[in-house]
Design a protein around this motif. Structure first.
Motif, PDB file in Angstrom:
ATOM      1  N   ALA A   1       0.774  -1.075   0.085  1.00 41.00           N
ATOM      2  CA  ALA A   1       0.438   0.241   0.176  1.00 41.00           C
ATOM      3  C   ALA A   1       0.783   1.689   0.090  1.00 41.00           C
ATOM      4  CB  ALA A   1      -0.953  -0.136   0.928  1.00 41.00           C
ATOM      5  N   HIS A   2       0.702   2.745  -0.596  1.00 35.86           N
ATOM      6  CA  HIS A   2       0.609   3.408  -0.970  1.00 35.86           C
ATOM      7  C   HIS A   2      -0.012   4.877  -1.328  1.00 35.86           C
ATOM      8  CE1 HIS A   2       4.581   1.695  -1.487  1.00 35.86           C
ATOM      9  NE2 HIS A   2       4.148   0.586  -1.790  1.00 35.86           N
ATOM     10  N   THR A   3       0.396   5.900  -0.709  1.00 40.73           N
ATOM     11  CA  THR A   3      -0.451   6.734  -0.691  1.00 40.73           C
ATOM     12  C   THR A   3       0.796   7.861  -1.604  1.00 40.73           C
ATOM     13  OG1 THR A   3      -1.387   6.683   1.151  1.00 40.73           O
ATOM     14  CG2 THR A   3      -1.160   9.009   0.914  1.00 40.73           C
ATOM     15  N   VAL A   4       0.136   8.686  -2.943  1.00 37.24           N
ATOM     16  CA  VAL A   4       0.675   9.697  -3.184  1.00 37.24           C
ATOM     17  C   VAL A   4       0.087  10.974  -3.395  1.00 37.24           C
ATOM     18  CG1 VAL A   4       1.230  10.288  -5.695  1.00 37.24           C
ATOM     19  CG2 VAL A   4       1.350   7.477  -5.042  1.00 37.24           C
ATOM     20  N   SER A   5       0.424  12.097  -2.347  1.00 40.45           N
ATOM     21  CA  SER A   5      -0.081  13.282  -2.357  1.00 40.45           C
ATOM     22  C   SER A   5       0.780  13.992  -3.330  1.00 40.45           C
ATOM     23  CB  SER A   5       0.029  13.902  -1.471  1.00 40.45           C
ATOM     24  OG  SER A   5       0.306  13.149  -0.067  1.00 40.45           O
ATOM     25  N   LEU A   6       0.155  15.046  -3.030  1.00 40.13           N
ATOM     26  CA  LEU A   6       0.097  16.846  -4.082  1.00 40.13           C
ATOM     27  C   LEU A   6       0.418  17.509  -3.475  1.00 40.13           C
ATOM     28  CD1 LEU A   6       1.155  17.761  -7.379  1.00 40.13           C
ATOM     29  CD2 LEU A   6      -1.722  17.926  -6.745  1.00 40.13           C
ATOM     30  N   ARG A   7       1.853  18.499  -3.095  1.00 42.57           N
ATOM     31  CA  ARG A   7       1.995  20.051  -2.606  1.00 42.57           C
ATOM     32  C   ARG A   7       2.363  20.766  -3.999  1.00 42.57           C
ATOM     33  NH1 ARG A   7       5.467  18.779   2.480  1.00 42.57           N
ATOM     34  NH2 ARG A   7       3.724  17.253   3.657  1.00 42.57           N
ATOM     35  N   ASN A   8       2.101  21.943  -3.941  1.00 41.65           N
ATOM     36  CA  ASN A   8       2.072  22.980  -4.730  1.00 41.65           C
ATOM     37  C   ASN A   8       3.493  24.054  -4.951  1.00 41.65           C
ATOM     38  OD1 ASN A   8       0.941  21.748  -7.004  1.00 41.65           O
ATOM     39  ND2 ASN A   8      -1.290  23.184  -6.776  1.00 41.65           N
ATOM     40  N   SER A   9       4.036  24.754  -5.082  1.00 45.48           N
ATOM     41  CA  SER A   9       5.033  25.469  -4.712  1.00 45.48           C
ATOM     42  C   SER A   9       5.026  26.900  -6.178  1.00 45.48           C
ATOM     43  CB  SER A   9       6.177  25.332  -4.998  1.00 45.48           C
ATOM     44  OG  SER A   9       6.406  24.307  -5.919  1.00 45.48           O
ATOM     45  N   GLY A  10       4.917  27.817  -5.828  1.00 46.77           N
ATOM     46  CA  GLY A  10       4.591  28.679  -7.272  1.00 46.77           C
ATOM     47  C   GLY A  10       3.593  29.519  -7.579  1.00 46.77           C
ATOM     48  N   ALA A  11       2.949  30.047  -8.672  1.00 44.72           N
ATOM     49  CA  ALA A  11       1.838  30.883  -8.978  1.00 44.72           C
ATOM     50  C   ALA A  11       0.675  30.181  -8.601  1.00 44.72           C
ATOM     51  CB  ALA A  11       2.095  30.939 -10.078  1.00 44.72           C
ATOM     52  N   CYS A  12       0.664  28.426  -8.091  1.00 49.04           N
ATOM     53  CA  CYS A  12      -0.498  27.444  -8.651  1.00 49.04           C
ATOM     54  C   CYS A  12      -1.925  27.883  -7.321  1.00 49.04           C
ATOM     55  CB  CYS A  12      -0.255  26.053  -8.085  1.00 49.04           C
ATOM     56  SG  CYS A  12      -0.162  25.544  -9.638  1.00 49.04           S
ATOM     57  N   HIS A  13      -2.660  27.490  -7.651  1.00 52.50           N
ATOM     58  CA  HIS A  13      -4.050  27.572  -6.709  1.00 52.50           C
ATOM     59  C   HIS A  13      -3.790  27.199  -5.560  1.00 52.50           C
ATOM     60  CE1 HIS A  13      -5.431  25.724  -9.898  1.00 52.50           C
ATOM     61  NE2 HIS A  13      -6.533  24.685  -9.271  1.00 52.50           N
ATOM     62  N   LYS A  14      -4.102  27.070  -4.826  1.00 50.95           N
ATOM     63  CA  LYS A  14      -4.330  26.513  -3.166  1.00 50.95           C
ATOM     64  C   LYS A  14      -4.599  24.538  -4.024  1.00 50.95           C
ATOM     65  CE  LYS A  14      -5.341  25.300   1.104  1.00 50.95           C
ATOM     66  NZ  LYS A  14      -6.683  25.885   2.570  1.00 50.95           N
ATOM     67  N   VAL A  15      -3.933  24.253  -3.282  1.00 51.87           N
ATOM     68  CA  VAL A  15      -4.522  22.397  -3.438  1.00 51.87           C
ATOM     69  C   VAL A  15      -5.202  21.811  -2.507  1.00 51.87           C
ATOM     70  CG1 VAL A  15      -3.636  19.852  -3.153  1.00 51.87           C
ATOM     71  CG2 VAL A  15      -2.781  22.218  -5.200  1.00 51.87           C
ATOM     72  N   SER A  16      -6.518  21.305  -2.729  1.00 49.30           N
ATOM     73  CA  SER A  16      -7.760  20.966  -1.398  1.00 49.30           C
ATOM     74  C   SER A  16      -7.007  19.811  -0.491  1.00 49.30           C
ATOM     75  CB  SER A  16      -8.772  20.597  -2.359  1.00 49.30           C
ATOM     76  OG  SER A  16      -8.461  18.856  -3.442  1.00 49.30           O
ATOM     77  N   ASN A  17      -7.525  19.568   0.434  1.00 52.79           N
ATOM     78  CA  ASN A  17      -6.843  18.515   0.820  1.00 52.79           C
ATOM     79  C   ASN A  17      -7.163  17.185   0.657  1.00 52.79           C
ATOM     80  OD1 ASN A  17      -6.158  20.883   2.983  1.00 52.79           O
ATOM     81  ND2 ASN A  17      -8.339  20.669   3.431  1.00 52.79           N
ATOM     82  N   ASP A  18      -7.413  17.051   0.045  1.00 56.59           N
ATOM     83  CA  ASP A  18      -7.981  15.603  -0.973  1.00 56.59           C
ATOM     84  C   ASP A  18      -7.211  15.647  -1.607  1.00 56.59           C
ATOM     85  OD1 ASP A  18     -11.144  15.580  -2.207  1.00 56.59           O
ATOM     86  OD2 ASP A  18      -9.193  16.647  -2.198  1.00 56.59           O
ATOM     87  N   ALA A  19      -5.711  15.872  -1.517  1.00 52.29           N
ATOM     88  CA  ALA A  19      -5.434  16.021  -3.251  1.00 52.29           C
ATOM     89  C   ALA A  19      -4.009  14.399  -2.979  1.00 52.29           C
ATOM     90  CB  ALA A  19      -4.668  17.063  -3.672  1.00 52.29           C
ATOM     91  N   HIS A  20      -4.734  13.538  -2.850  1.00 55.87           N
ATOM     92  CA  HIS A  20      -4.088  12.296  -2.003  1.00 55.87           C
ATOM     93  C   HIS A  20      -5.427  10.996  -3.362  1.00 55.87           C
ATOM     94  CE1 HIS A  20      -6.818  11.679   0.683  1.00 55.87           C
ATOM     95  NE2 HIS A  20      -6.263  10.261   0.855  1.00 55.87           N
ATOM     96  N   VAL A  21      -4.118   9.833  -3.707  1.00 59.64           N
ATOM     97  CA  VAL A  21      -4.135   8.465  -3.853  1.00 59.64           C
ATOM     98  C   VAL A  21      -4.082   7.664  -3.482  1.00 59.64           C
ATOM     99  CG1 VAL A  21      -5.256   9.845  -6.501  1.00 59.64           C
ATOM    100  CG2 VAL A  21      -2.704   8.659  -5.574  1.00 59.64           C
ATOM    101  N   ASP A  22      -4.304   6.491  -2.992  1.00 58.36           N
ATOM    102  CA  ASP A  22      -3.914   5.028  -2.047  1.00 58.36           C
ATOM    103  C   ASP A  22      -4.285   4.205  -3.402  1.00 58.36           C
ATOM    104  OD1 ASP A  22      -3.670   6.687   0.208  1.00 58.36           O
ATOM    105  OD2 ASP A  22      -6.022   6.147   0.812  1.00 58.36           O
ATOM    106  N   THR A  23      -2.886   3.510  -2.950  1.00 54.08           N
ATOM    107  CA  THR A  23      -2.725   2.520  -4.360  1.00 54.08           C
ATOM    108  C   THR A  23      -2.559   1.235  -3.089  1.00 54.08           C
ATOM    109  OG1 THR A  23      -2.277   1.422  -6.191  1.00 54.08           O
ATOM    110  CG2 THR A  23      -0.988   3.638  -5.218  1.00 54.08           C
ATOM    111  N   ASN A  24      -2.400  -0.129  -4.069  1.00 55.79           N
ATOM    112  CA  ASN A  24      -1.837  -1.023  -3.472  1.00 55.79           C
ATOM    113  C   ASN A  24      -1.400  -1.927  -4.436  1.00 55.79           C
ATOM    114  OD1 ASN A  24      -1.146  -3.112  -1.470  1.00 55.79           O
ATOM    115  ND2 ASN A  24      -2.936  -3.998  -1.038  1.00 55.79           N
ATOM    116  N   LEU A  25      -0.064  -1.612  -4.778  1.00 61.80           N
ATOM    117  CA  LEU A  25       0.750  -2.304  -6.056  1.00 61.80           C
ATOM    118  C   LEU A  25       1.076  -3.747  -5.065  1.00 61.80           C
ATOM    119  CD1 LEU A  25       2.186   0.477  -7.042  1.00 61.80           C
ATOM    120  CD2 LEU A  25       0.135  -0.548  -8.135  1.00 61.80           C
ATOM    121  N   ALA A  26       1.051  -5.334  -6.525  1.00 64.68           N
ATOM    122  CA  ALA A  26       1.459  -6.215  -6.468  1.00 64.68           C
ATOM    123  C   ALA A  26       3.645  -5.916  -7.082  1.00 64.68           C
ATOM    124  CB  ALA A  26       0.566  -7.021  -6.700  1.00 64.68           C
ATOM    125  N   ALA A  27       3.936  -6.886  -6.609  1.00 66.61           N
ATOM    126  CA  ALA A  27       4.714  -6.973  -6.999  1.00 66.61           C
ATOM    127  C   ALA A  27       4.676  -6.807  -8.807  1.00 66.61           C
ATOM    128  CB  ALA A  27       5.872  -8.145  -7.118  1.00 66.61           C
TER     129      ALA A  27
END
Length: 141
Positions: A95-121
């Motif tokens: 299981a892994h969580t991929v999240s997003l944050r911004n820097s620069g001129a982007c508008h604010k990322v919502s609190n739920d800007a992440h995805v969870d995945t469970n990857l097999a080999a």
């Protein structure tokens, strides 16, 4: 004097034709995706036995061009991406969580800007960052 007027007129005609030739050129800006440069990808770069593959693609577009998308994998800063870039991460299976944050001129990322995945080999997952750099979506391959 007449020769100089004709030469000046010919120069203006030539400049006008050169300016118009650019109008017929197609722009591949929105179609080309390139690998993130190595000095902006920090983690999970080497494949190993039993690893899964996570590919993160930041959509292209003129919107969001003034910001960088910071990609976090399991709360670890893994890469900084610009529009039209992709990064490939080789993760241990599980299981892994991929999240997003911004820097620069982007508008604010919502609190739920992440995805969870469970990857097999050997499995591959694709995560896409939208062209504004504000959201993530997951599509398994």
């Amino acid at each position: 004097m007449k020769i100089m007027q004709n030469a000046a007129g010919a120069v203006w005609v030539a400049l006008g034709l050169m300016a118009l030739t650019g109008c017929g050129v197609t722009n591949d800006h929105d179609k080309i995706t390139k690998d993130v440069v190595s000095n902006r990808q920090f983690l999970y770069q080497a494949p190993g036995d039993g690893n899964a593959t996570l590919q993160v693609v930041r959509s292209n577009g003129y919107f969001g061009g003034g910001c960088s998308s910071q990609i976090l994998v399991d709360d670890k800063f893994a890469a900084s991406m610009e529009p039209g870039e992709q990064a490939t991460f080789y993760l241990p299976s599980g299981a892994h969580t991929v999240s997003l944050r911004n820097s620069g001129a982007c508008h604010k990322v919502s609190n739920d800007a992440h995805v969870d995945t469970n990857l097999a080999a050997g499995e591959t997952a694709l995560v896409q960052v939208n062209k504004w750099g504000s959201s993530l979506s997951l599509a398994k391959r």
